[in-house]
Design an enzyme around this catalytic site. Structure first.
Site, short mmCIF file in Angstrom:
data_model
loop_
_atom_site.label_atom_id
_atom_site.label_comp_id
_atom_site.label_asym_id
_atom_site.label_seq_id
_atom_site.Cartn_x
_atom_site.Cartn_y
_atom_site.Cartn_z
N ASN A 98 60.27 -45.31 -92.42
CA ASN A 98 60.71 -45.76 -93.74
C ASN A 98 62.20 -45.49 -93.96
OD1 ASN A 98 60.42 -46.33 -96.74
ND2 ASN A 98 60.95 -44.14 -96.83
N ARG A 155 59.41 -48.51 -103.42
CA ARG A 155 59.56 -49.10 -102.08
C ARG A 155 60.98 -49.45 -101.70
NH1 ARG A 155 54.11 -52.43 -103.24
NH2 ARG A 155 52.65 -51.10 -102.11
N ASP A 164 67.15 -45.26 -97.04
CA ASP A 164 65.98 -46.14 -97.04
C ASP A 164 66.22 -47.42 -96.25
OD1 ASP A 164 63.31 -46.31 -98.15
OD2 ASP A 164 64.04 -48.07 -99.25
N ARG A 192 50.22 -42.42 -86.87
CA ARG A 192 50.20 -42.11 -88.31
C ARG A 192 51.51 -42.68 -88.83
NH1 ARG A 192 53.47 -38.49 -91.57
NH2 ARG A 192 52.39 -37.88 -93.45
N ASP A 194 54.20 -42.51 -91.52
CA ASP A 194 54.72 -41.65 -92.57
C ASP A 194 55.21 -42.49 -93.76
OD1 ASP A 194 55.84 -38.88 -93.30
OD2 ASP A 194 57.63 -40.13 -93.45
N HIS A 198 55.95 -46.14 -99.37
CA HIS A 198 57.34 -46.46 -99.69
C HIS A 198 57.83 -47.70 -98.94
CE1 HIS A 198 57.48 -42.81 -102.04
NE2 HIS A 198 56.73 -42.29 -101.08
N GLU A 230 50.12 -43.18 -94.25
CA GLU A 230 50.14 -42.14 -95.28
C GLU A 230 50.42 -42.79 -96.63
OE1 GLU A 230 52.43 -38.31 -97.07
OE2 GLU A 230 53.49 -40.01 -96.19
N ASN A 294 46.67 -31.11 -95.19
CA ASN A 294 47.62 -31.60 -94.19
C ASN A 294 48.87 -30.72 -94.23
OD1 ASN A 294 49.24 -32.49 -96.30
ND2 ASN A 294 49.35 -34.59 -95.61
N ARG A 332 40.09 -35.73 -89.40
CA ARG A 332 41.26 -35.08 -88.79
C ARG A 332 41.26 -33.59 -89.16
NH1 ARG A 332 47.04 -37.06 -90.81
NH2 ARG A 332 46.32 -35.95 -92.67
C1 AAO Z 1 63.99 -32.73 -97.66
C2 AAO Z 1 64.27 -31.91 -98.91
C3 AAO Z 1 64.76 -32.83 -100.02
C4 AAO Z 1 65.99 -33.60 -99.54
C5 AAO Z 1 65.60 -34.40 -98.30
C6 AAO Z 1 66.76 -35.19 -97.73
O1 AAO Z 1 63.10 -31.24 -99.32
O2 AAO Z 1 65.09 -32.05 -101.15
O3 AAO Z 1 66.42 -34.49 -100.54
O4 AAO Z 1 65.12 -33.49 -97.31
O5 AAO Z 1 67.79 -34.34 -97.33
C7 AAO Z 1 59.24 -33.83 -95.69
C8 AAO Z 1 59.35 -32.80 -96.80
C9 AAO Z 1 60.48 -33.14 -97.75
C10 AAO Z 1 61.78 -33.29 -96.98
C11 AAO Z 1 61.57 -34.42 -95.97
C12 AAO Z 1 62.80 -34.69 -95.11
O6 AAO Z 1 58.12 -32.75 -97.50
O7 AAO Z 1 60.60 -32.06 -98.68
O8 AAO Z 1 62.85 -33.59 -97.84
O9 AAO Z 1 60.49 -34.05 -95.06
O10 AAO Z 1 63.21 -33.53 -94.47
C13 AAO Z 1 55.87 -38.31 -101.50
C14 AAO Z 1 55.67 -39.44 -100.49
C15 AAO Z 1 55.03 -38.99 -99.21
C16 AAO Z 1 55.72 -37.76 -98.63
C17 AAO Z 1 55.71 -36.68 -99.71
C18 AAO Z 1 56.40 -35.41 -99.22
O11 AAO Z 1 54.91 -40.48 -101.09
O12 AAO Z 1 55.13 -40.04 -98.28
O13 AAO Z 1 56.41 -37.17 -100.87
N1 AAO Z 1 55.08 -37.30 -97.38
C19 AAO Z 1 55.68 -37.63 -96.06
C20 AAO Z 1 55.56 -36.49 -95.05
C21 AAO Z 1 56.49 -35.37 -95.45
C22 AAO Z 1 57.93 -35.84 -95.35
C23 AAO Z 1 58.11 -37.23 -95.74
C24 AAO Z 1 57.08 -38.06 -96.10
C25 AAO Z 1 59.45 -37.81 -95.58
O14 AAO Z 1 54.23 -36.13 -94.90
O15 AAO Z 1 56.28 -34.21 -94.66
O16 AAO Z 1 58.76 -35.04 -96.23
O17 AAO Z 1 59.50 -38.29 -94.22
C26 AAO Z 1 53.26 -37.75 -106.05
C27 AAO Z 1 53.24 -39.09 -105.35
C28 AAO Z 1 53.38 -38.97 -103.86
C29 AAO Z 1 54.59 -38.12 -103.52
C30 AAO Z 1 54.44 -36.75 -104.24
C31 AAO Z 1 55.61 -35.82 -103.94
O18 AAO Z 1 52.06 -37.02 -105.72
O19 AAO Z 1 52.00 -39.72 -105.62
O20 AAO Z 1 53.55 -40.26 -103.31
O21 AAO Z 1 54.63 -37.93 -102.10
O22 AAO Z 1 54.37 -36.98 -105.63
O23 AAO Z 1 56.75 -36.34 -104.47
C32 AAO Z 1 49.49 -34.52 -107.82
C33 AAO Z 1 49.40 -36.02 -108.05
C34 AAO Z 1 50.05 -36.75 -106.89
C35 AAO Z 1 51.48 -36.32 -106.80
C36 AAO Z 1 51.44 -34.84 -106.55
C37 AAO Z 1 52.83 -34.24 -106.37
O24 AAO Z 1 48.67 -34.15 -106.72
O25 AAO Z 1 48.05 -36.39 -108.15
O26 AAO Z 1 49.99 -38.15 -107.06
O27 AAO Z 1 50.80 -34.15 -107.61
O28 AAO Z 1 53.57 -34.29 -107.52
#
Ligand code: AAO
Length: 484
Positions: A98, A155, A164, A192, A194, A198, A230, A294, A332
């Site tokens: 992405n 997105r 992006d 998978r 990621d 988005h 994901e 996870n 998983r």
């Molecule tokens: C890091 C730093 C950032 C910096 C960035 C760039 O932390 O501050 O800006 O670098 O320098 C991982 C880490 C991130 C990290 C990133 C890159 O987790 O912290 O950023 O590597 O190093 C969303 C996405 C989902 C994503 C998730 C983390 O939709 O795809 O955020 N997961 C994947 C990977 C993950 C990875 C990335 C993506 C990036 O598995 O390891 O990030 O490659 C809501 C939304 C979700 C959203 C969450 C969090 O969820 O629905 O879509 O996930 O918010 O923002 C309840 C709600 C639920 C809500 C949740 C959280 O459960 O029901 O809907 O609360 O609020």
């Protein structure tokens, strides 16, 4: 892309989070092959940026599609894939497509390629500013995602400030497909994807349409990669729904682990699990990959949601046993390393810049900071249970109207769980053929010996079970693959 590309008789994968390729190759040969695992989800194999103290999350910031990371180089990757395939264990790569690194900053990646997130320059691919979404596509004030109720923003803008990619462009689609095809040609079984939420479903379809078939010497002819995307859809009001993605590949089901945590934490009575699955409003069983936790939600990233993790072993084992005993979804297992919950960024056990070897103790468990949930007896024996009962339905459901439950899988397996506040003493219909069975929760079946409890099933299919609710493992599982 929805068919898991497992070897016959294998039905669960394990995420060996942040393991080195050389360790995974050995793990396939010495454990995952013999114990019936289908495959391994590996950490992203492509070049990533280098962050001070080497947090795990640097691997989610691609610099190029060269196959060199802290897990190893392309040579090691290929050796791992070949050795795992040889023992019928498949490799599923975590595909971060992405975005590239954070927008801003610059440096060199793990393969030595320069990158600049200010000018959006990634010569290792190469990608330049033209290959990223700009103010033309993203209309949020600072180019970041803030409003999850706006599909266009989710997105076309930046997920946590990550540059992006413009997946609408043929050149970008081609470069990504070239990367995924490189992995397919090396012998992986799928991906998978990621942050699929988005990306526009149409863009993903266009990329997947470019993918090669899997290597025929391993997978047979005309087999497509297994792809699970994901997509965090908690069933709320966000603009993006998992079902937009399930018509062409699977999605990761986040409701699954959240709901099971509520049951095992005594917020929803276990008796209601009698119709677990689609009747709870979840997607069709063939559209999902399911898991208890996870790598994100075990450390509060990406929506913690109160999931169970290895930090609460008793409840975690029970929830995992239920997942593996029940037919819903493709399963998983998470395999973690230990970390201090006050530092969720902490990378894997390491020695300066290199990831440490996984050490294996004589009791099969891991040492050296590696948790290896997949090597916990209760978990690996239920992976085998699932293989034995596959294809059967839930039958002979019993509950005490509260937190004691039991169910069978056709005439092949039966599980009893006591999460209640009192002892379970019950004679239950198991549906199993008569015989003496080995409880694979309290011990192992080592033909012809059983190191656990023995359960006698009578000619009428009934058996007596007694489970102390205060035991560390308040459950019993028997199946026809572990019968004396
Ligand atoms: C890091 C730093 C950032 C910096 C960035 C760039 O932390 O501050 O800006 O670098 O320098 C991982 C880490 C991130 C990290 C990133 C890159 O987790 O912290 O950023 O590597 O190093 C969303 C996405 C989902 C994503 C998730 C983390 O939709 O795809 O955020 N997961 C994947 C990977 C993950 C990875 C990335 C993506 C990036 O598995 O390891 O990030 O490659 C809501 C939304 C979700 C959203 C969450 C969090 O969820 O629905 O879509 O996930 O918010 O923002 C309840 C709600 C639920 C809500 C949740 C959280 O459960 O029901 O809907 O609360 O609020």
């Amino acid at each position: 892309f929805s068919n898991p590309t497992c070897a016959p008789g294998r039905h669960s994968i394990v995420h060996l989070f942040e393991w080195k390729w050389s360790d995974i190759a050995q793990e396939c040969e010495r454990f995952l092959g013999p114990y019936g695992y289908c495959g391994v989800q590996i950490s992203p194999p492509n070049e990533n940026c280098v962050i001070t103290n080497r947090p795990w999350r640097e691997r989610y910031q691609p610099v190029s599609y060269k196959l060199t990371t802290r897990s190893g180089d392309e040579h090691r990757l290929k050796d791992m894939i070949d050795r795992c395939n040889r023992v019928n264990v498949r490799i599923y790569a975590d595909a971060v497509i992405n975005h590239m690194t954070g927008a801003g900053g610059s440096g060199h990646g793990t393969a030595g390629s320069p990158w600049n997130g200010q000018t959006l320059s990634y010569p290792g691919v190469p990608f330049s500013g033209w290959d990223f979404n700009s103010g033309n596509e993203c209309h949020s004030s600072d180019m970041n995602i803030h409003n999850y109720n706006d599909a266009n923003e989710v997105r076309n803008c930046r997920l946590v400030n990550l540059a992006d990619l413009k997946l609408g462009k043929d050149y970008v689609r081609d470069k990504i497909a070239e990367y995924l095809n490189h992995l397919i040609d090396l012998g992986v079984g799928g991906f998978r994807v990621d942050a699929a939420k988005h990306m526009w479903p149409g863009d993903l379809r266009a990329i997947f349409a470019r993918l090669h078939n899997l290597k025929s010497d391993v997978f047979g002819s005309n087999v497509k990669p297994f792809i699970y995307q994901e997509v965090i859809d908690m069933g709320g009001n966000e603009a993006i729904k998992a079902h937009e993605y399930t018509t062409f590949a699977r999605v990761t089901d986040f409701i699954f682990g959240m709901k099971l945590a509520q049951v095992f934490r005594h917020k929803i009575a276990a008796k209601w699990l009698y119709n677990w699955g689609e009747s709870w409003g979840q997607p069709n069983t063939n559209n999902v990959v399911v898991f208890i936790d996870n790598h994100d939600n075990q450390r509060g990233h990406g929506g913690g949601g109160g999931v169970l993790t290895h930090f609460e072993p008793k409840l975690y084992k029970l929830a995992t046993e239920f997942m593996l005993a029940h037919p819903y979804g493709f399963t998983r297992i998470m395999s973690s390393y230990d970390f201090d919950r006050s530092n969720t960024n902490l990378g894997p056990p390491h020695d300066g810049s290199s990831i440490k070897d996984v050490t294996i103790n004589s009791d099969l468990k891991c040492g050296g900071g590696w948790t290896c949930e997949h090597r916990w007896r209760q978990i690996f024996n239920m992976v085998a249970f699932r293989n034995v009962v596959m294809g059967t339905n839930v039958q002979n459901w019993w509950d005490n109207t509260n937190y004691q439950i039991a169910f069978g899988r056709g005439n092949k397996g039966f599980i009893v769980m006591n999460m209640d506040s009192s002892r379970l003493e019950q004679t239950l219909q198991t549906g199993l053929p008569a015989g003496t069975y080995c409880d694979v929760i309290s011990g192992n079946y080592e033909d012809p010996n059983c190191t656990g409890k023995m359960i006698n099933v009578g000619n009428d299919g009934r058996a007596h079970f007694s489970i102390d609710n205060s035991s560390d493992d308040p459950s019993i599982a028997i199946h026809i693959g572990a019968r004396k």
